[in-house]
Each structure stands twice: as structure tokens, then as C-alpha cells.
Design a protein around this motif. Structure first.
Motif, PDB file in Angstrom:
ATOM      1  N   UNK A  13     -45.167  25.012  -7.750  1.00 56.59           N
ATOM      2  CA  UNK A  13     -45.717  25.774  -6.747  1.00 56.59           C
ATOM      3  C   UNK A  13     -45.845  25.066  -5.335  1.00 56.59           C
ATOM      4  N   UNK A  14     -45.197  25.665  -4.104  1.00 59.27           N
ATOM      5  CA  UNK A  14     -45.117  25.003  -3.104  1.00 59.27           C
ATOM      6  C   UNK A  14     -46.637  24.687  -2.563  1.00 59.27           C
ATOM      7  N   UNK A  31     -51.484  19.097  -8.076  1.00 62.59           N
ATOM      8  CA  UNK A  31     -50.364  17.767  -8.299  1.00 62.59           C
ATOM      9  C   UNK A  31     -49.676  17.613  -6.979  1.00 62.59           C
ATOM     10  N   UNK A  32     -49.402  16.314  -6.480  1.00 62.50           N
ATOM     11  CA  UNK A  32     -48.490  16.191  -5.209  1.00 62.50           C
ATOM     12  C   UNK A  32     -47.178  16.252  -5.716  1.00 62.50           C
ATOM     13  N   UNK A  78     -33.372  21.007 -13.852  1.00 66.98           N
ATOM     14  CA  UNK A  78     -33.263  21.842 -12.598  1.00 66.98           C
ATOM     15  C   UNK A  78     -34.931  22.160 -11.879  1.00 66.98           C
ATOM     16  N   UNK A  79     -34.926  22.096 -10.830  1.00 64.73           N
ATOM     17  CA  UNK A  79     -36.412  22.204 -10.242  1.00 64.73           C
ATOM     18  C   UNK A  79     -36.136  23.442  -9.135  1.00 64.73           C
ATOM     19  N   UNK A  80     -37.059  24.244  -9.200  1.00 62.39           N
ATOM     20  CA  UNK A  80     -37.266  25.394  -8.301  1.00 62.39           C
ATOM     21  C   UNK A  80     -38.336  25.578  -8.043  1.00 62.39           C
ATOM     22  N   UNK A  81     -38.912  26.547  -6.874  1.00 60.38           N
ATOM     23  CA  UNK A  81     -40.014  26.395  -6.056  1.00 60.38           C
ATOM     24  C   UNK A  81     -40.502  27.945  -6.005  1.00 60.38           C
ATOM     25  N   UNK A  82     -41.832  28.247  -5.873  1.00 65.09           N
ATOM     26  CA  UNK A  82     -42.310  29.463  -5.631  1.00 65.09           C
ATOM     27  C   UNK A  82     -43.509  29.050  -4.590  1.00 65.09           C
ATOM     28  N   UNK A 142     -35.741  31.546  -7.491  1.00 71.82           N
ATOM     29  CA  UNK A 142     -36.457  30.938  -6.829  1.00 71.82           C
ATOM     30  C   UNK A 142     -35.777  30.038  -5.916  1.00 71.82           C
ATOM     31  N   UNK A 143     -36.648  29.668  -4.891  1.00 69.05           N
ATOM     32  CA  UNK A 143     -36.205  28.676  -3.926  1.00 69.05           C
ATOM     33  C   UNK A 143     -35.737  27.231  -4.663  1.00 69.05           C
TER      34      UNK A 143
END
Length: 251
Positions: A191-192, A197-198, A215-219, A247-248
Motif C-alpha cells: 500500500x503506497x 510499515x515503512x 514480484x512487488x506491486x502497489x495500490x 497494479x502499479x
């Protein structure tokens, strides 16, 4: 269609919600102490594509709970063996960590991670997150959710501390080898706007995993986005499990 069964584990009778859909199983692991009802809006959308198995290890349901991450991990393995041995696993927060520690493909939604910090920092961040949710900064659904989960955590900390403190302590002050991801393929959806967590803490933890398997993605949401933004769960899970870009991929 939803039905309930009970799964025996370590002297507990654990309710398991089975949201019946197509013949494609998915194991969904809730956050630490969180009742499955908080995830049902998203899971009902997932049930259009999967048969979803979701256990209830919530503070509300049980007087006693496992006292270590290792025992929760064993629970997840035995649950999977009983209901969906070959299915991918997903989960939010603590459930996301358990999914990463399994032997099946995993989609971890804002997972809890071990960090080099102690209880004061952890509690302070959690309190800030609850305040943001309560005043509506994490989405409209976060208001009711924050009020509910705050009460559950306080009651558990005061009346049944053994259900709360030992397992969470396993994730504080160090990054032990036994908590490094083991899933053969993982998509971690961060989560952006995560306040728990940092990004550098996620980087430190995830760097310990095999880079070829993760793999890492973001929302663009906060830590509890599977609860506060349930419609997003369907899109993100389908994209992750089908290998598309839902997701990004850059922070």
C-alpha cells in the motif's frame, strides 16, 4: 452460496467459511485476530471466480489462540491440506505473511513483516492508523472498521494477553530466517499510503527472499485496503494470479 464448517486444530474448533464459486480453489487468510466478516465484501466478489476458503481465528470467536508465528504457520499448512492442498494462498497483513511462508504460490496483501523495531514503535504506528481510519482518511468503510478492531485489540490485550503479545513479538526486533518467504512464487501487493510499515522496512525484509520468486506491486491505499476497498481485491487478485498487470509496479 456460503457455507460453514469446523476445522479441528490444537484443541480449537476453527470455523471455516466456504464461499462457493467455480471449481478453482483459493485459500484466504485474514489479518491477525480479525473476524472474516470484515473481508466478506471482497471475498464475495472473488467467489465469482474461485471457491474461497477463509478460516476464523479471530479474537471475537476464540478464547485461546496460537502463541507463535510457527503455530499459526502450522495451522495454515494443515488447513490447506484439508481443504485446498494445491490452491494458491492469499491473505491480508498477518495472513499475508502466512501466505508467504507456505509452499504454494502466494499473493500477500499489505503483509505483516518482521521489523527491527520494538513494541512502542509498533503500537504508535497502529494507533495512528486507527485514528486515520476512524476519521475517514482511509476510506468510508474504514470508520466502522476502526471502531470495531480497536475494541477487539484492547479487550484482548487486557483480558487475554497471551492471544496477542507472544505471536506479534515474534515479528519485532529482528528478521529471523524462519520468517523469510518460502512460497515458490509470490506477488506482494503493498500500500503506497501504508502507515504501519515503512517502504525501507519492506525492502529490507523482501530482499531476503529469492528475487526470482517474488514480484512487488502497489495500490494507492492504506494498510487495511482489503477491508476498506473491497472492490479492489477482486481486480488485484485476478491480475496477480493470472500473471497480468493489475497494479502499479513502482513505488
Amino acid at each position: 452460496m456460503t457455507r460453514n464448517e469446523y476445522f479441528a486444530f490444537d484443541g480449537m474448533q476453527v470455523p471455516v467459511e466456504i464461499h462457493e464459486g467455480p471449481d478453482r480453489p483459493l485459500l484466504y487468510l485474514p489479518g491477525f485476530g480479525v473476524h472474516p466478516r470484515n473481508y466478506r465484501a471482497g471475498v464475495r466478489l472473488l467467489a465469482q471466480h474461485f471457491t474461497v476458503f477463509m478460516p476464523d481465528l479471530s479474537f471475537r470467536t476464540h478464547r485461546d489462540l496460537p502463541d507463535s508465528v510457527a503455530t499459526y504457520r502450522l495451522f495454515a499448512e494443515e488447513l490447506a491440506r484439508r481443504y485446498a492442498p494445491d490452491a494458491p494462498r492469499t491473505g491480508h497483513s498477518f495472513g499475508g505473511l502466512l501466505a508467504l511462508l507456505g509452499d504454494r504460490p502466494a499473493v500477500a496483501l499489505a503483509p505483516m513483516i518482521p521489523i527491527m523495531a520494538g513494541w512502542p514503535r509498533k503500537v504508535g504506528r497502529a494507533a495512528l492508523l486507527q485514528v486515520r481510519e476512524y476519521v475517514g482518511l482511509e476510506g468510508a468503510r474504514g470508520v466502522g472498521w476502526a471502531f470495531h478492531i480497536f475494541g477487539e485489540y484492547v479487550r484482548t490485550a487486557v483480558m487475554r494477553p497471551r492471544c496477542l503479545f507472544p505471536a506479534v513479538s515474534d515479528t519485532l526486533g529482528r528478521i529471523p530466517d524462519e520468517l523469510i518467504p518460502t512460497a515458490p512464487r509470490s506477488v506482494v501487493v503493498l500500500a503506497r499510503k501504508d502507515r504501519l510499515y515503512l517502504q525501507r522496512e519492506y525492502d529490507a525484509y523482501l530482499s531476503r527472499a529469492d528475487p526470482g520468486c517474488l514480484e512487488t506491486r502497489f495500490v494507492a491505499c492504506g494498510h487495511d485496503w482489503p477491508i476498506t476497498h473491497p472492490a479492489l481485491v477482486e481486480r488485484v487478485l485476478l491480475a496477480a494470479l493470472d500473471g497480468s498487470q493489475g497494479a502499479s509496479t513502482s513505488p
